[in-house]
Design a protein around this motif. Structure first.
Motif, mmCIF file in Angstrom:
data_model
loop_
_atom_site.group_PDB
_atom_site.id
_atom_site.type_symbol
_atom_site.label_atom_id
_atom_site.label_comp_id
_atom_site.label_asym_id
_atom_site.label_seq_id
_atom_site.Cartn_x
_atom_site.Cartn_y
_atom_site.Cartn_z
ATOM 1 N N GLY A 1 -7.484 -6.612 -13.646
ATOM 2 C CA GLY A 1 -6.163 -6.187 -13.414
ATOM 3 C C GLY A 1 -5.908 -4.681 -13.188
ATOM 4 N N THR A 2 -7.073 -3.989 -13.456
ATOM 5 C CA THR A 2 -7.232 -2.559 -13.356
ATOM 6 C C THR A 2 -7.177 -2.300 -11.799
ATOM 7 O OG1 THR A 2 -9.144 -2.336 -13.614
ATOM 8 C CG2 THR A 2 -8.069 -1.788 -15.444
ATOM 9 N N HIS A 3 -7.841 -3.052 -10.863
ATOM 10 C CA HIS A 3 -7.673 -3.012 -9.585
ATOM 11 C C HIS A 3 -7.185 -3.751 -8.543
ATOM 12 C CE1 HIS A 3 -11.749 -1.332 -11.007
ATOM 13 N NE2 HIS A 3 -12.112 -1.076 -9.834
ATOM 14 N N MET A 4 -5.936 -4.447 -9.255
ATOM 15 C CA MET A 4 -4.887 -5.244 -8.543
ATOM 16 C C MET A 4 -3.825 -4.410 -8.282
ATOM 17 S SD MET A 4 -5.246 -8.956 -10.139
ATOM 18 C CE MET A 4 -7.070 -9.894 -9.895
ATOM 19 N N PRO A 5 -3.395 -3.815 -7.294
ATOM 20 C CA PRO A 5 -2.336 -2.960 -7.110
ATOM 21 C C PRO A 5 -1.018 -3.931 -6.479
ATOM 22 C CG PRO A 5 -3.599 -2.620 -5.159
ATOM 23 C CD PRO A 5 -4.456 -3.521 -6.072
ATOM 24 N N PHE A 6 -0.182 -4.163 -7.303
ATOM 25 C CA PHE A 6 1.102 -4.959 -6.754
ATOM 26 C C PHE A 6 2.350 -3.756 -6.752
ATOM 27 C CE2 PHE A 6 -1.422 -7.896 -9.378
ATOM 28 C CZ PHE A 6 -1.608 -9.048 -8.346
ATOM 29 N N GLU A 7 1.941 -2.710 -6.600
ATOM 30 C CA GLU A 7 2.943 -1.504 -6.432
ATOM 31 C C GLU A 7 2.512 -0.386 -5.413
ATOM 32 O OE1 GLU A 7 -0.114 -0.612 -8.385
ATOM 33 O OE2 GLU A 7 0.997 -1.872 -9.503
ATOM 34 N N ASP A 8 1.361 -0.810 -4.725
ATOM 35 C CA ASP A 8 1.063 0.357 -3.993
ATOM 36 C C ASP A 8 1.914 0.611 -2.599
ATOM 37 O OD1 ASP A 8 0.131 -2.278 -3.137
ATOM 38 O OD2 ASP A 8 -1.381 -1.637 -1.895
ATOM 39 N N CYS A 9 2.442 -0.614 -1.911
ATOM 40 C CA CYS A 9 3.341 -0.434 -0.896
ATOM 41 C C CYS A 9 4.563 0.201 -1.255
ATOM 42 C CB CYS A 9 3.386 -1.724 -0.108
ATOM 43 S SG CYS A 9 2.025 -2.437 0.729
ATOM 44 N N ALA A 10 5.195 -0.218 -2.532
ATOM 45 C CA ALA A 10 6.358 0.323 -2.802
ATOM 46 C C ALA A 10 6.325 1.824 -3.323
ATOM 47 C CB ALA A 10 6.493 -0.101 -4.359
ATOM 48 N N LEU A 11 5.103 2.309 -3.624
ATOM 49 C CA LEU A 11 5.046 3.754 -3.561
ATOM 50 C C LEU A 11 5.201 4.473 -2.431
ATOM 51 C CD1 LEU A 11 1.831 4.048 -6.248
ATOM 52 C CD2 LEU A 11 4.188 4.926 -6.486
ATOM 53 N N TYR A 12 4.389 4.069 -1.230
ATOM 54 C CA TYR A 12 4.353 4.476 0.084
ATOM 55 C C TYR A 12 5.690 4.244 0.876
ATOM 56 C CZ TYR A 12 0.122 6.420 -0.649
ATOM 57 O OH TYR A 12 -1.303 7.182 -1.124
ATOM 58 N N LEU A 13 6.537 3.190 0.369
ATOM 59 C CA LEU A 13 7.965 2.836 0.840
ATOM 60 C C LEU A 13 8.837 4.028 0.486
ATOM 61 C CD1 LEU A 13 8.280 -0.807 0.338
ATOM 62 C CD2 LEU A 13 8.225 0.160 2.513
ATOM 63 N N ALA A 14 8.497 4.736 -0.486
ATOM 64 C CA ALA A 14 9.375 5.738 -1.014
ATOM 65 C C ALA A 14 9.107 7.240 -0.356
ATOM 66 C CB ALA A 14 9.163 5.931 -2.688
ATOM 67 N N VAL A 15 7.774 7.117 0.426
ATOM 68 C CA VAL A 15 7.660 8.418 1.023
ATOM 69 C C VAL A 15 8.509 8.311 2.523
ATOM 70 C CG1 VAL A 15 5.918 9.795 2.099
ATOM 71 C CG2 VAL A 15 5.200 8.461 0.303
ATOM 72 N N PRO A 16 9.386 9.563 2.495
ATOM 73 C CA PRO A 16 10.057 9.576 3.741
ATOM 74 C C PRO A 16 9.257 9.748 5.080
ATOM 75 C CG PRO A 16 10.823 11.216 2.320
ATOM 76 C CD PRO A 16 9.554 10.576 1.756
ATOM 77 N N ASP A 17 9.546 8.990 6.107
ATOM 78 C CA ASP A 17 8.902 8.748 7.520
ATOM 79 C C ASP A 17 7.382 8.149 7.205
ATOM 80 O OD1 ASP A 17 10.964 10.036 8.460
ATOM 81 O OD2 ASP A 17 10.432 12.010 8.025
ATOM 82 N N ALA A 18 7.178 7.678 6.332
ATOM 83 C CA ALA A 18 5.645 7.077 6.053
ATOM 84 C C ALA A 18 5.723 5.836 6.810
ATOM 85 C CB ALA A 18 5.394 6.919 4.718
ATOM 86 N N ILE A 19 4.653 5.302 6.974
ATOM 87 C CA ILE A 19 4.558 3.641 7.562
ATOM 88 C C ILE A 19 3.849 3.016 6.687
ATOM 89 C CG2 ILE A 19 3.404 2.435 9.552
ATOM 90 C CD1 ILE A 19 3.497 4.747 11.508
#
Length: 289
Positions: A126-144
């Motif tokens: 579980g420590t290596h299973m990111p289910f929120e990684d994309c969510a973090l970068y979705l919050a970055v303006p202009d990020a892909i």
């Protein structure tokens, strides 16, 4: 955009890391400003293979993702094109402040690669299973933010990101992904792929769930339900036009993702539909727990 669908639910034996290393060698050969930065995971990203050919273009930042992204920002400011790799949870959670401030806020050109996203981590736990990684970068303006569905798409998107200036986050499945597309396929960032036509429901999937969506379409077809299937690998920018066309045609949508659906692809799709075409939406993915 051009592609041919393999469509047999076969596992592609090619490893994402091998493809990454080969692609990086090709990019460096044509542009010496390309640099790879790793976080003591050269065996996973196969950066050791890049270093055999271009040792000066490979930097090992150690188990220090925040520092790695800081280095990448500095290299970008000096005119380099840095790609940074680590496991998904570490290149997102641990390095988020540097990615946001040092890279995105400064409007620099940094490509972030997160391997083994979600359930791909398997035995690492579980420590290596990111289910929120994309969510973090979705919050970055202009990020892909991109979640490729197979090896062929991953390699194609790497090359597309090389030519695209800015901060980007690309997931990498290192092994055991199904083969969706034939070699030579070409994709466009910001444009989803319509894999199957249908009239009763639209399934919007990405990453590992694309092959599962195609299997679901086959089962539904046997039951007399016509399902449209979209590979929405491009979470940001999202293909709003294709979403709205599908919503108008089928009247309901199911999203499927290897991610927390309350803050991921499902949430992004639901927001667009709420604004432009309110219809029923169901989300398949990891729940908020």
């Amino acid at each position: 955009m051009q592609y041919r669908i393999a469509g047999k639910h076969e596992i592609d034996e090619r490893m994402g890391g091998d493809g990454y290393a080969q692609t990086m060698v090709e990019l460096i050969a044509q542009d010496s400003s390309v640099v790879h930065i790793d976080c003591d995971l050269a065996g996973c990203s196969k950066a050791s293979e890049i270093a055999k050919v271009y040792p000066a273009q490979v930097i090992n930042a150690g188990i220090a993702e925040a520092n790695a992204v800081g280095i990448a920002a500095g290299l970008s400011a000096a005119g380099k094109i840095p790609f940074v790799h680590s496991f998904g949870p570490f290149i997102s959670r641990r390095a988020f402040d540097q990615a946001f401030l040092s890279a995105a806020y400064a409007k620099l050109n940094v490509k972030l690669i997160g391997s083994d996203p979600g359930i791909c981590a398997a035995y690492n736990g579980g420590t290596h299973m990111p289910f929120e990684d994309c969510a973090l970068y979705l919050a970055v303006p202009d990020a892909i933010v991109l979640d490729p569905s197979d090896y062929v798409m991953f390699i194609n998107l790497l090359k597309k990101l090389y030519a695209w200036y800015g901060v980007s986050y690309l997931r990498m499945v290192r092994k055991n992904s199904a083969r969706i597309y034939e070699d030579g396929a070409d994709f466009e960032i910001g444009k989803g792929v319509l894999l199957r036509e249908g009239n009763d429901v639209t399934i919007v999937a990405s990453g590992l769930l694309v092959d599962e969506a195609l299997k679901a379409q086959e089962i539904l077809s046997e039951r007399g339900i016509s399902a449209r299937v979209i590979d929405m690998f491009t979470w940001k920018p999202l293909d709003v036009e294709l979403l709205l066309q599908s919503a108008a045609k089928t009247g309901c949508i199911v999203t499927a993702e290897n991610h927390n659906c309350t803050v991921g692809l499902g949430a992004a799709v639901a927001r667009v539909l709420a604004e432009h075409c309110p219809i029923p939406v169901e989300m398949v993915g990891v729940q908020d727990r």
